[in-house]
Enzyme design. Structure first.
Site, PDB file in Angstrom:
ATOM      1  N   LYS A  10     -20.267  43.512 -22.931  1.00  0.00           N
ATOM      2  CA  LYS A  10     -19.918  42.960 -21.570  1.00  0.00           C
ATOM      3  C   LYS A  10     -21.346  42.745 -20.835  1.00  0.00           C
ATOM      4  O   LYS A  10     -22.353  42.722 -21.549  1.00  0.00           O
ATOM      5  CB  LYS A  10     -19.425  44.383 -20.565  1.00  0.00           C
ATOM      6  N   TYR A  50      -7.795  43.168 -17.362  1.00  0.00           N
ATOM      7  CA  TYR A  50      -7.886  44.577 -16.756  1.00  0.00           C
ATOM      8  C   TYR A  50      -6.628  44.714 -15.970  1.00  0.00           C
ATOM      9  O   TYR A  50      -6.622  45.567 -14.867  1.00  0.00           O
ATOM     10  CB  TYR A  50      -9.066  44.560 -15.914  1.00  0.00           C
ATOM     11  N   ASN A 113     -21.189  50.024 -18.503  1.00  0.00           N
ATOM     12  CA  ASN A 113     -20.902  50.716 -19.841  1.00  0.00           C
ATOM     13  C   ASN A 113     -20.884  50.040 -20.907  1.00  0.00           C
ATOM     14  O   ASN A 113     -20.340  50.526 -22.002  1.00  0.00           O
ATOM     15  CB  ASN A 113     -19.775  51.821 -19.292  1.00  0.00           C
ATOM     16  N   HIS A 116     -16.272  47.099 -24.167  1.00  0.00           N
ATOM     17  CA  HIS A 116     -14.804  47.507 -24.156  1.00  0.00           C
ATOM     18  C   HIS A 116     -14.348  47.310 -25.604  1.00  0.00           C
ATOM     19  O   HIS A 116     -14.756  46.669 -26.384  1.00  0.00           O
ATOM     20  CB  HIS A 116     -14.244  45.936 -23.408  1.00  0.00           C
ATOM     21  N   GLU A 127      -4.861  41.671 -25.653  1.00  0.00           N
ATOM     22  CA  GLU A 127      -6.004  41.511 -25.320  1.00  0.00           C
ATOM     23  C   GLU A 127      -6.630  40.284 -26.497  1.00  0.00           C
ATOM     24  O   GLU A 127      -7.628  39.432 -25.965  1.00  0.00           O
ATOM     25  CB  GLU A 127      -7.123  42.411 -25.338  1.00  0.00           C
TER      26      GLU A 127
HETATM   27  P1  IDP Z   1     -12.494  52.052 -21.217  1.00  0.00           P
HETATM   28  O1  IDP Z   1     -13.419  50.842 -20.909  1.00  0.00           O
HETATM   29  O2  IDP Z   1     -13.610  53.418 -21.710  1.00  0.00           O
HETATM   30  O3  IDP Z   1     -11.377  51.800 -21.835  1.00  0.00           O
HETATM   31  P2  IDP Z   1     -11.026  52.342 -18.769  1.00  0.00           P
HETATM   32  O4  IDP Z   1     -10.516  53.695 -18.055  1.00  0.00           O
HETATM   33  O5  IDP Z   1      -9.982  51.429 -19.481  1.00  0.00           O
HETATM   34  O6  IDP Z   1     -12.304  52.611 -19.602  1.00  0.00           O
HETATM   35  O7  IDP Z   1     -11.850  51.398 -17.663  1.00  0.00           O
HETATM   36  C1  IDP Z   1     -12.025  50.010 -17.874  1.00  0.00           C
HETATM   37  C2  IDP Z   1     -13.245  49.768 -17.320  1.00  0.00           C
HETATM   38  O8  IDP Z   1     -13.445  49.966 -15.792  1.00  0.00           O
HETATM   39  C3  IDP Z   1     -14.666  50.960 -17.722  1.00  0.00           C
HETATM   40  O9  IDP Z   1     -14.838  50.490 -18.959  1.00  0.00           O
HETATM   41  C4  IDP Z   1     -15.497  50.728 -16.752  1.00  0.00           C
HETATM   42  O10 IDP Z   1     -16.243  49.540 -16.743  1.00  0.00           O
HETATM   43  C5  IDP Z   1     -14.670  50.648 -15.445  1.00  0.00           C
HETATM   44  N1  IDP Z   1     -14.377  51.795 -14.754  1.00  0.00           N
HETATM   45  C6  IDP Z   1     -13.705  52.775 -15.021  1.00  0.00           C
HETATM   46  N2  IDP Z   1     -13.374  53.935 -14.407  1.00  0.00           N
HETATM   47  C7  IDP Z   1     -14.403  53.466 -13.651  1.00  0.00           C
HETATM   48  C8  IDP Z   1     -14.892  54.204 -12.157  1.00  0.00           C
HETATM   49  O11 IDP Z   1     -14.325  55.486 -11.960  1.00  0.00           O
HETATM   50  N3  IDP Z   1     -15.662  53.469 -11.436  1.00  0.00           N
HETATM   51  C9  IDP Z   1     -16.397  52.396 -11.746  1.00  0.00           C
HETATM   52  N4  IDP Z   1     -15.861  51.628 -12.826  1.00  0.00           N
HETATM   53  C10 IDP Z   1     -15.102  52.461 -13.531  1.00  0.00           C
HETATM   54 MG    MG Z   2      -9.736  50.494 -21.473  1.00  0.00          MG
END
Ligand code: IDP
Ligand code: MG
Length: 151
Positions: A10, A50, A113, A116, A127
């Site tokens: 990312k 997303y 983070n 993805h 995707e």
């Molecule tokens: P993942 O990337 O581990 O699959 P997902 O729940 O699919 O996690 O969420 C997608 C992305 O959305 C996360 O990687 C992160 O960048 C963002 N995200 C998820 N939850 C939060 C939150 O509570 N606050 C801010 N960003 C979030």
């Molecule tokens: Mg996800």
């Protein structure tokens, strides 16, 4: 079972120079790289990618983040590739991710983070097709296939 999954390094990974680190960890784990491109995600692609998070409080910020700089999009192939990538990534919230994972070693903020990875076979199929044409993906199970069609 051999699977394919979509991985994104990312914008924060690109900005911090951690693309090679992410690729290296996946290679060393034994997965095989099947597709790779640097791409600037636009708002339309971000919202499609997303779509499952539409309506959540972090959705607008997530779209802004993923469109802020280019990403490095990859297809990885291997046995149980979808869950193996998720293990190598670590938990969504880096503050809770296990040491030894990409997020657990290299990040601390849930909004930044680094990586993805598709979370199911259905997401992986959906995707991958958002980011790659089929003729851009090398198949290790059919290695005789030409990488670029028409050659
Ligand atoms: P993942 O990337 O581990 O699959 P997902 O729940 O699919 O996690 O969420 C997608 C992305 O959305 C996360 O990687 C992160 O960048 C963002 N995200 C998820 N939850 C939060 C939150 O509570 N606050 C801010 N960003 C979030
Ligand atoms: Mg996800």
């Amino acid at each position: 079972m051999v699977e394919r999954t979509l991985v994104l390094a990312k914008p924060d990974a690109v900005a911090r120079g951690l693309v090679g680190e992410i690729i290296g960890r996946l290679e060393r784990r034994g997965l095989r790289l099947s597709g790779l491109k640097m791409i600037w995600v636009d708002e339309d692609l971000a919202k499609k990618h997303y779509a499952a998070h539409r309506g959540k409080p972090f959705f607008d910020g997530l779209v802004e983040y993923i469109t802020a700089l280019p990403v490095v999009a990859m297809v990885w192939e291997g046995p149980s590739a979808i869950s193996v990538v998720r293990q190598v990534m670590g938990s969504t919230d880096p503050a809770k991710a296990q040491p030894g994972t990409i997020r657990g070693d290299l990040a601390l903020d849930i909004s930044n983070n680094l990586v993805h990875g598709s979370d199911s076979e259905e997401s992986a199929r959906r995707e991958i097709s958002l980011f790659f044409r089929e003729d851009e993906i090398f198949s290790w199970s059919r290695p005789q296939e030409r990488f670029i069609s028409g050659q």
